[in-house]
Every structure is written in structure tokens, then in C-alpha cells.
Design a protein around this motif. Structure first.
Motif, PDB file in Angstrom:
ATOM      1  N   UNK A  60      -3.468   3.855  -2.541  1.00 30.31           N
ATOM      2  CA  UNK A  60      -3.357   2.850  -3.584  1.00 30.31           C
ATOM      3  C   UNK A  60      -2.921   1.516  -2.986  1.00 30.31           C
ATOM      4  N   UNK A  61      -3.265   0.427  -3.671  1.00 31.25           N
ATOM      5  CA  UNK A  61      -3.031  -0.919  -3.170  1.00 31.25           C
ATOM      6  C   UNK A  61      -2.669  -1.828  -4.335  1.00 31.25           C
ATOM      7  N   UNK A  74       0.677  -1.038 -11.594  1.00 32.58           N
ATOM      8  CA  UNK A  74      -0.284  -2.041 -11.157  1.00 32.58           C
ATOM      9  C   UNK A  74      -1.027  -1.746  -9.872  1.00 32.58           C
ATOM     10  N   UNK A  75      -0.874  -0.567  -9.314  1.00 29.01           N
ATOM     11  CA  UNK A  75      -1.585  -0.191  -8.096  1.00 29.01           C
ATOM     12  C   UNK A  75      -2.976   0.319  -8.452  1.00 29.01           C
ATOM     13  N   UNK A 133       0.260   9.612  -8.144  1.00 24.87           N
ATOM     14  CA  UNK A 133      -0.669   8.478  -8.187  1.00 24.87           C
ATOM     15  C   UNK A 133      -0.665   7.768  -9.544  1.00 24.87           C
ATOM     16  N   UNK A 134      -0.479   8.496 -10.625  1.00 26.95           N
ATOM     17  CA  UNK A 134      -0.424   7.884 -11.950  1.00 26.95           C
ATOM     18  C   UNK A 134       0.776   6.964 -12.104  1.00 26.95           C
ATOM     19  N   UNK A 135       1.899   7.335 -11.507  1.00 23.23           N
ATOM     20  CA  UNK A 135       3.094   6.494 -11.514  1.00 23.23           C
ATOM     21  C   UNK A 135       2.782   5.140 -10.891  1.00 23.23           C
ATOM     22  N   UNK A 161       0.839  -1.195   0.000  1.00 24.71           N
ATOM     23  CA  UNK A 161       0.000   0.000   0.000  1.00 24.71           C
ATOM     24  C   UNK A 161       0.876   1.248   0.000  1.00 24.71           C
ATOM     25  N   UNK A 162       0.331   2.335  -0.525  1.00 16.78           N
ATOM     26  CA  UNK A 162       1.050   3.608  -0.580  1.00 16.78           C
ATOM     27  C   UNK A 162       0.013   4.715  -0.707  1.00 16.78           C
TER      28      UNK A 162
END
Length: 142
Positions: free
Chosen positions: A138-139, A119-120, A112-114, A103-104
Motif C-alpha cells: 500500500x502507498x 487513505x492508503x 490492509x483495510x485499516x 509505504x507499507x
């Protein structure tokens, strides 16, 4: 006659001693509540030929989950793929430590797009970040 209350409530700037104590207390509570092993930590870094930091990543592991805390690459090196290399190495280390998910969070003006390109999936968003931005959670299953 009543007893005098000698407890003191204070507000101050950053308090490293308090932060460490709270971390220790919450980790102990969480370990008992979940029955999992203590939390681990690791980092990944890349330096140039002069030993100067190009970028790095810090993360924690706990009960099969890896949490990326910080990922940064200096501006002049961002187009060289170091963010992806750091992330892939962190994911590999997480797997070596028994993790099967990661998670991040990232502000909308950050990356977030990176993470989505790696695959997140977005699982939550908190509005109210200055400048009209949000904090995106994101996960990813490893």
C-alpha cells in the motif's frame, strides 16, 4: 598445478552479523545509486500506566519516502484507536523528516483495510502466503 578454492558457502539460521553487514552494504550502494541521503529510522510507542506496551510502530525514511516496517497493538486495546493514533503520529514524524509519501505491506489476514481507511491505496499484491493469503503493498501521498 591449480590453486585450491578456499571459498566456503554455508547455510545457517538467523545471522545478526551477516544481516547488519548486508544492510550496511546495500544502504551504501543505494545511496550512491540514487544520490540520496542515508536512511533514517524511528519508532512510536504507547504504554499503559504500568509501563506495559500497548502498541508500537517502527519505520524508516529515505529520500522523501517513509516505510512502515511494523505496527502492532495488543489485542485488548485494538478497539481503542491506538493503531490510528500510532499511524497518524508516524505520518507526522515522516513529514517532519521531509517525507511526502509512505509505504507499507500487510498480509490479507492482518490489516490492509485499516490502511485503506487511512487513505492508503493498494499498489501491488504477492500471492502465496500460507493459508491462501497474500502480501498487500500500500502507498499514500502525505
Amino acid at each position: 598445478m591449480t590453486a585450491v578454492d578456499k571459498r566456503v558457502l554455508t547455510v545457517s539460521g538467523k545471522d545478526a552479523e551477516l544481516t547488519k553487514r548486508l544492510e550496511n552494504e546495500l544502504v551504501a550502494f543505494n545511496d550512491v545509486a540514487t544520490g540520496t541521503a542515508p536512511r533514517g529510522e524511528f519508532s512510536v510507542r504507547v504504554t499503559d500506566e504500568d509501563g506495559e506496551l500497548i502498541g508500537g510502530l517502527t519505520a524508516w525514511t529515505w529520500g522523501g519516502l517513509c516505510g512502515i516496517e511494523l505496527l502492532w497493538v495488543r489485542e485488548a486495546s485494538r478497539a481503542d484507536g491506538w493503531g490510528s493514533k500510532l499511524l497518524r503520529e508516524a505520518e507526522a514524524e515522516a513529514v517532519r523528516r521531509g517525507c511526502d509519501r509512505v509505504t507499507v505491506s500487510s498480509f490479507t489476514f492482518q490489516a490492509p483495510g485499516f490502511y485503506q481507511r487511512h487513505g492508503y491505496a493498494e499498489v501491488g499484491r504477492v500471492p502465496g502466503v500460507p493459508g491462501g493469503h497474500s502480501d498487500v503493498y500500500l502507498f499514500k501521498v502525505l
